[in-house]
Design a protein around this motif. Sequence first.
Motif, short mmCIF file in Angstrom:
data_model
loop_
_atom_site.label_atom_id
_atom_site.label_comp_id
_atom_site.label_asym_id
_atom_site.label_seq_id
_atom_site.Cartn_x
_atom_site.Cartn_y
_atom_site.Cartn_z
N THR A 135 0.48 -1.15 -0.01
CA THR A 135 -0.24 0.35 -0.10
C THR A 135 0.27 0.92 0.28
O THR A 135 2.52 0.89 0.68
CB THR A 135 -1.00 0.18 1.04
N PRO A 136 0.03 2.52 -0.72
CA PRO A 136 1.20 3.62 -0.72
C PRO A 136 0.61 4.48 0.76
O PRO A 136 -0.04 4.20 1.72
CB PRO A 136 0.04 4.47 -1.93
N PHE A 137 0.77 5.80 1.10
CA PHE A 137 1.58 6.55 2.24
C PHE A 137 0.23 7.43 2.21
O PHE A 137 -0.33 7.78 3.41
CB PHE A 137 2.69 7.51 1.85
N LYS A 161 2.66 -5.71 3.34
CA LYS A 161 3.66 -4.29 3.61
C LYS A 161 3.47 -2.46 3.07
O LYS A 161 3.13 -2.63 2.00
CB LYS A 161 4.91 -4.42 2.51
N THR A 164 6.85 2.44 3.97
CA THR A 164 8.00 3.34 5.21
C THR A 164 7.62 4.36 5.65
O THR A 164 7.98 5.12 6.85
CB THR A 164 9.37 2.90 4.54
N GLY A 194 10.44 -1.03 -0.13
CA GLY A 194 9.82 -1.85 -1.22
C GLY A 194 11.26 -2.10 -2.59
O GLY A 194 11.10 -3.41 -2.72
N PHE A 212 -1.55 -4.50 -5.00
CA PHE A 212 -0.92 -3.46 -5.04
C PHE A 212 -1.76 -2.32 -5.25
O PHE A 212 -2.63 -1.66 -6.62
CB PHE A 212 0.62 -3.52 -6.02
N THR A 213 -1.44 -1.24 -4.87
CA THR A 213 -2.24 0.27 -4.40
C THR A 213 -0.47 1.13 -4.66
O THR A 213 -0.04 1.43 -3.71
CB THR A 213 -3.08 0.71 -3.67
N GLY A 214 -0.73 1.60 -5.87
CA GLY A 214 0.77 2.99 -5.67
C GLY A 214 0.83 3.58 -6.78
O GLY A 214 -0.18 3.59 -7.48
N SER A 215 1.98 4.03 -7.54
CA SER A 215 1.93 4.66 -8.70
C SER A 215 2.60 3.45 -9.54
O SER A 215 2.61 3.06 -9.89
CB SER A 215 3.74 5.30 -8.11
N ASP A 221 6.61 -2.20 -12.27
CA ASP A 221 7.96 -2.95 -11.78
C ASP A 221 7.09 -4.60 -11.46
O ASP A 221 7.74 -5.52 -11.30
CB ASP A 221 8.73 -2.24 -11.09
N GLU A 234 -3.98 -1.02 -8.35
CA GLU A 234 -4.94 0.37 -8.79
C GLU A 234 -3.65 1.17 -8.20
O GLU A 234 -2.58 1.73 -7.53
CB GLU A 234 -5.57 0.40 -6.92
N LEU A 235 -3.33 2.33 -9.81
CA LEU A 235 -2.38 3.00 -9.37
C LEU A 235 -2.62 4.35 -9.71
O LEU A 235 -3.97 4.92 -9.76
CB LEU A 235 -1.68 2.70 -11.25
N GLY A 236 -1.78 5.58 -10.58
CA GLY A 236 -2.41 6.70 -9.66
C GLY A 236 -3.20 6.89 -11.30
O GLY A 236 -3.56 6.44 -12.64
N CYS A 268 -5.38 9.06 -5.40
CA CYS A 268 -5.12 8.65 -6.75
C CYS A 268 -6.02 9.37 -7.83
O CYS A 268 -6.02 9.78 -8.54
CB CYS A 268 -5.47 7.55 -6.76
N GLU A 362 1.34 12.81 -14.00
CA GLU A 362 -0.05 13.18 -12.10
C GLU A 362 0.59 13.84 -11.66
O GLU A 362 2.30 13.67 -10.95
CB GLU A 362 -0.09 11.43 -11.73
P1 NAP Z 1 4.99 4.17 -4.73
O1 NAP Z 1 5.74 4.89 -4.20
O2 NAP Z 1 4.67 3.59 -5.37
O3 NAP Z 1 4.47 3.53 -3.21
C1 NAP Z 1 3.18 2.14 -3.24
C2 NAP Z 1 3.85 1.17 -1.93
O4 NAP Z 1 5.33 -0.04 -2.99
C3 NAP Z 1 4.72 1.10 -1.14
O5 NAP Z 1 4.62 0.42 -0.09
C4 NAP Z 1 6.39 1.16 -2.09
O6 NAP Z 1 7.41 1.28 -0.40
C5 NAP Z 1 6.27 0.19 -2.30
N1 NAP Z 1 7.12 -0.03 -2.76
C6 NAP Z 1 8.08 0.57 -3.66
N2 NAP Z 1 8.93 0.29 -4.59
C7 NAP Z 1 8.59 -0.99 -4.72
C8 NAP Z 1 9.00 -2.09 -5.55
N3 NAP Z 1 10.01 -2.23 -6.43
N4 NAP Z 1 8.02 -3.55 -5.23
C9 NAP Z 1 7.40 -3.54 -4.64
N5 NAP Z 1 6.76 -2.49 -3.36
C10 NAP Z 1 7.77 -1.22 -4.11
O7 NAP Z 1 3.82 5.09 -4.32
P2 NAP Z 1 3.24 6.44 -3.14
O8 NAP Z 1 3.98 7.42 -3.37
O9 NAP Z 1 3.27 5.77 -2.35
O10 NAP Z 1 1.59 6.41 -3.51
C11 NAP Z 1 2.14 7.48 -4.37
C12 NAP Z 1 0.88 6.48 -6.13
O11 NAP Z 1 0.10 5.82 -5.22
C13 NAP Z 1 0.05 8.03 -6.69
O12 NAP Z 1 0.50 7.66 -7.93
C14 NAP Z 1 -1.38 7.27 -6.36
O13 NAP Z 1 -1.95 7.72 -7.88
C15 NAP Z 1 -1.43 6.09 -6.16
N6 NAP Z 1 -2.41 5.52 -5.50
C16 NAP Z 1 -3.09 4.85 -6.53
C17 NAP Z 1 -4.72 4.62 -6.18
C18 NAP Z 1 -5.84 4.18 -6.45
O14 NAP Z 1 -6.63 3.68 -5.68
N7 NAP Z 1 -5.57 4.06 -7.54
C19 NAP Z 1 -5.03 4.93 -3.71
C20 NAP Z 1 -4.19 5.49 -4.07
C21 NAP Z 1 -2.64 5.82 -4.42
P3 NAP Z 1 7.91 2.36 0.11
O15 NAP Z 1 7.42 1.91 1.74
O16 NAP Z 1 9.36 2.33 0.18
O17 NAP Z 1 7.91 3.60 0.07
#
Ligand code: NAP
Length: 464
Positions: A135-137, A161, A164, A194, A212-215, A221, A234-236, A268, A362
């Motif tokens: 999950t993201p921050f 996970k 951080t 990550g 996974f939710t994040g960037s 990757d 679930e990305l950006g 997001c 984004e």
């Molecule tokens: P992020 O940098 O992609 O991090 C998300 C998670 O992935 C964190 O726990 C991160 O760990 C982990 N991670 C990083 N590199 C990894 C790898 N190589 N393998 C596995 N896991 C890894 O995203 P963020 O900056 O926290 O959050 C912002 C993003 O999330 C934006 O793009 C936003 O649009 C997106 N988001 C999408 C939604 C949706 O529902 N579509 C909702 C909320 C947010 P660390 O702890 O090391 O950072």
Amino acid sequence: MGKILKVYNPYDGTIVDSIPESTLEDVEKALNKLEVGKKIMSNLSSHKKAEILFNTAKLIEENSKDLVLTLVKEVGKTIREAQIEVRRTAEIFRLAGEETKRIHGETLPFDSVRNSENKMGFFMRVPIGIVAAITPFNVPLALAAHKIAPAIAGGNSIIFKPSTLTPLADIKLCQLLYKAGLPEEALQVVVGPGETIGEAVVKDHRVRMISFTGSRDVGLDITRKAGIKKISLELGSNSALILSDKGNVEECARVTVKGGYAVAGQVCISIQRVLVHKKVLEEFISHLIPLVEKLRVGDPMKEETDIGPMINESAAKRVEEWIKEAINLGGKILTGGERERTLMKPTVLIDVPLEAKVIREEVFGPVVTIIPFNNLEEAIRITNDSKYGLQAGIFSNDIEEVFYAIKNLEVGGVMINEAPSYRADFMPYGGVKDSGIGREGIKYALEEMTEIKTICFNLKEGLS
Ligand code: NAP
């Protein structure tokens, strides 16, 4: 002694807490435990899983003050934003408790194909095994709930996970889940970077699904490293809201403020592009700017604050640079644009060329760019000219226009006379294109977090 992870308050830079960072050995131990946990979970009755989920919802509500304060301190959310997130989190567990009792299969009409006249059968949904929740921050509790709650409902064990940057509320959530009756073997949390800890989880063959939710870049990757397992991403996005000349201009301005600046734009589905029909452009700006300038930016701990800090200074500096790039390309600032450490003033831009980062990428910050248009076809073309496609909104009271938009917008959800940032936690939610794969919303996540098992009986023609 292993590494210690410091969690910082984005508003004042103080240390909120220090916790031990997980190692690769911890990941291995966790997965070994979860192998035991997946058997325990697959034997748990639906009513027992529902009881755990309902208990969790109750415990979240009982501990809401502490969870709210933790979110304010580690994410920089305002008190009101944190209260909404905690309330939602309890609701998501409750929805999952209800959904646990509705996991159905279907009977299969085998006699519809030749040589199968004597067969009958059905399919049922069975647990997938170990699910990884990454999950993201920005929404630590509710987004974790969107993964953990349906995974439990589906009878799975979970390796979790969190980010951080914001792991503290998530660790508290895990403790509440154990207290609610979830066996420890069914949920293991690992906190670490990550690139090491996340990657080890993603690559492990025992993990059968990654949720996974994040960037976008990390999502990409993950698709390259995961191997053969289910993946939900679930990305950006760079969400667009379209205001037609047949829409309610004042309401659209109000909604733009609500959907463009929540959590300092770090959502997001935050409104990033507002496409406004030229006929109503001046009227829209005259409503929007005073509302944006009324927003109070500052200490998220104060009740009156509307916009708190961004997650860290480098994130705020990046947004500031993107605004500068937009201005260098010919764009104008209607309001905002200034930064003070992690605090970014809510900003409205106009006349920005479509190739600028604030439009194409984004932003993930409190910046809204107005793009004027001449007709709806043009507005939809511009909206679709994006690698992303999470949700979009349209303000119009013309049913023909609305249906044209529904048909032609390349997104996972269209909100009519509402912000694209609207989400109800039970609805199917997710994106197309680079915004992701799969859908969340308990019922839909549950479909992804279970496997179909087909059963076929070969019967004799009569009694012998
Ligand atoms: P992020 O940098 O992609 O991090 C998300 C998670 O992935 C964190 O726990 C991160 O760990 C982990 N991670 C990083 N590199 C990894 C790898 N190589 N393998 C596995 N896991 C890894 O995203 P963020 O900056 O926290 O959050 C912002 C993003 O999330 C934006 O793009 C936003 O649009 C997106 N988001 C999408 C939604 C949706 O529902 N579509 C909702 C909320 C947010 P660390 O702890 O090391 O950072």
